[in-house]
Design a protein around this motif. Structure first.
Motif, mmCIF file in Angstrom:
data_model
loop_
_atom_site.group_PDB
_atom_site.id
_atom_site.type_symbol
_atom_site.label_atom_id
_atom_site.label_comp_id
_atom_site.label_asym_id
_atom_site.label_seq_id
_atom_site.Cartn_x
_atom_site.Cartn_y
_atom_site.Cartn_z
ATOM 1 N N PRO A 117 0.804 -1.233 0.000
ATOM 2 C CA PRO A 117 0.000 0.000 0.000
ATOM 3 C C PRO A 117 0.834 1.278 0.000
ATOM 4 O O PRO A 117 0.448 2.266 -0.624
ATOM 5 C CB PRO A 117 -0.847 -0.130 1.269
ATOM 6 C CG PRO A 117 -0.976 -1.600 1.456
ATOM 7 C CD PRO A 117 0.359 -2.168 1.027
ATOM 8 N N LEU A 118 1.979 1.274 0.656
ATOM 9 C CA LEU A 118 2.822 2.476 0.702
ATOM 10 C C LEU A 118 3.292 2.911 -0.690
ATOM 11 O O LEU A 118 3.534 4.089 -0.917
ATOM 12 C CB LEU A 118 4.029 2.252 1.604
ATOM 13 C CG LEU A 118 3.733 2.234 3.100
ATOM 14 C CD1 LEU A 118 4.971 1.805 3.893
ATOM 15 C CD2 LEU A 118 3.231 3.585 3.560
ATOM 16 N N ASP A 119 3.388 1.965 -1.615
ATOM 17 C CA ASP A 119 3.802 2.307 -2.975
ATOM 18 C C ASP A 119 2.771 3.175 -3.689
ATOM 19 O O ASP A 119 3.095 3.816 -4.699
ATOM 20 C CB ASP A 119 4.042 1.034 -3.797
ATOM 21 C CG ASP A 119 5.258 0.257 -3.316
ATOM 22 O OD1 ASP A 119 6.103 0.832 -2.595
ATOM 23 O OD2 ASP A 119 5.356 -0.941 -3.653
ATOM 24 N N TRP A 120 1.532 3.211 -3.181
ATOM 25 C CA TRP A 120 0.449 3.964 -3.818
ATOM 26 C C TRP A 120 0.044 5.197 -3.015
ATOM 27 O O TRP A 120 -0.880 5.902 -3.385
ATOM 28 C CB TRP A 120 -0.750 3.046 -4.061
ATOM 29 C CG TRP A 120 -0.394 1.984 -5.039
ATOM 30 C CD1 TRP A 120 -0.002 0.704 -4.759
ATOM 31 C CD2 TRP A 120 -0.324 2.124 -6.456
ATOM 32 N NE1 TRP A 120 0.290 0.040 -5.925
ATOM 33 C CE2 TRP A 120 0.101 0.892 -6.985
ATOM 34 C CE3 TRP A 120 -0.574 3.179 -7.336
ATOM 35 C CZ2 TRP A 120 0.270 0.685 -8.347
ATOM 36 C CZ3 TRP A 120 -0.412 2.970 -8.687
ATOM 37 C CH2 TRP A 120 0.011 1.728 -9.182
ATOM 38 N N ASN A 141 -6.930 4.662 -16.968
ATOM 39 C CA ASN A 141 -6.141 3.640 -16.278
ATOM 40 C C ASN A 141 -5.559 4.162 -14.968
ATOM 41 O O ASN A 141 -4.495 3.730 -14.521
ATOM 42 C CB ASN A 141 -5.039 3.059 -17.176
ATOM 43 C CG ASN A 141 -4.495 1.746 -16.634
ATOM 44 O OD1 ASN A 141 -5.199 0.985 -15.971
ATOM 45 N ND2 ASN A 141 -3.228 1.483 -16.905
ATOM 46 N N ALA A 142 -6.266 5.103 -14.340
ATOM 47 C CA ALA A 142 -5.837 5.622 -13.038
ATOM 48 C C ALA A 142 -5.952 4.522 -11.984
ATOM 49 O O ALA A 142 -6.859 3.692 -12.045
ATOM 50 C CB ALA A 142 -6.705 6.820 -12.629
ATOM 51 N N PRO A 143 -5.068 4.535 -11.000
ATOM 52 C CA PRO A 143 -5.154 3.538 -9.938
ATOM 53 C C PRO A 143 -6.168 3.890 -8.853
ATOM 54 O O PRO A 143 -6.634 3.018 -8.133
ATOM 55 C CB PRO A 143 -3.743 3.521 -9.358
ATOM 56 C CG PRO A 143 -3.238 4.912 -9.602
ATOM 57 C CD PRO A 143 -3.851 5.337 -10.915
ATOM 58 N N VAL A 144 -6.491 5.180 -8.746
ATOM 59 C CA VAL A 144 -7.381 5.641 -7.686
ATOM 60 C C VAL A 144 -8.184 6.831 -8.175
ATOM 61 O O VAL A 144 -7.729 7.619 -9.016
ATOM 62 C CB VAL A 144 -6.575 6.000 -6.411
ATOM 63 C CG1 VAL A 144 -5.606 7.138 -6.686
ATOM 64 C CG2 VAL A 144 -7.463 6.321 -5.239
ATOM 65 N N GLU A 145 -9.402 6.953 -7.660
ATOM 66 C CA GLU A 145 -10.267 8.113 -7.923
ATOM 67 C C GLU A 145 -10.964 8.445 -6.618
ATOM 68 O O GLU A 145 -11.441 7.548 -5.913
ATOM 69 C CB GLU A 145 -11.286 7.785 -9.011
ATOM 70 C CG GLU A 145 -12.167 8.949 -9.375
ATOM 71 C CD GLU A 145 -13.066 8.659 -10.569
ATOM 72 O OE1 GLU A 145 -14.040 9.408 -10.740
ATOM 73 O OE2 GLU A 145 -12.799 7.709 -11.324
#
Length: 144
Positions: free
Chosen positions: A52-55, A133-137
């Protein structure tokens, strides 16, 4: 946009919508991805074995954009009195189970910016894909 902060760091719409809409003392933001000056800085999906820290930076940037959009609706002298609802969408592979940890990065950011008023109700939702292709919204509902 109205407000002392309108245009200042305001996220750029990626389609036919407004970054935030004010209705009385409520502000509803559009879903915000981790973009800077309209450019997506992180892409997903979040892998099943991801740390999770990578994001964290991606989540914080998306949340910063949502907060900026909300603050862009404030008139001179107004401030946000609280985040009522925070929704964190995560484009994650099957097997990823740390949705709440990623959402905590958004909550921590909001708390650092707004104090206790930055913490409201929250949902962390895993989805197959997000725009671009976003990882988060991230979407916020805030009060003035």
């Amino acid at each position: 946009m109205t407000g002392a902060r309108a245009g200042e760091g305001m996220p750029l719409p990626q389609g036919l919508y407004r970054p935030a809409v004010r209705h009385g003392t409520l502000i509803f933001t559009a879903g915000m991805t981790p973009r800077l000056d309209g450019v997506l800085k992180y892409v997903g999906p979040v892998t099943a074995d991801a740390n999770p820290l990578d994001w964290r930076d991606a989540v914080v940037l998306a949340c910063r954009n949502a907060l900026s959009a909300a603050q862009g609706q404030l008139a001179a002298g107004e401030r946000l009195s609280g985040v009522l609802s925070l929704t964190v969408y995560i484009a994650a592979e099957a097997g990823f189970a740390a949705h709440s940890q990623l959402a905590d990065f958004a909550s921590e950011f909001l708390q650092s910016e707004l104090g206790a008023a930055g913490i409201g109700s929250r949902a962390a939702v895993g989805v197959a894909t997000l725009p671009g292709n976003a990882p988060v919204e991230i979407q916020l509902i805030a009060s003035i």
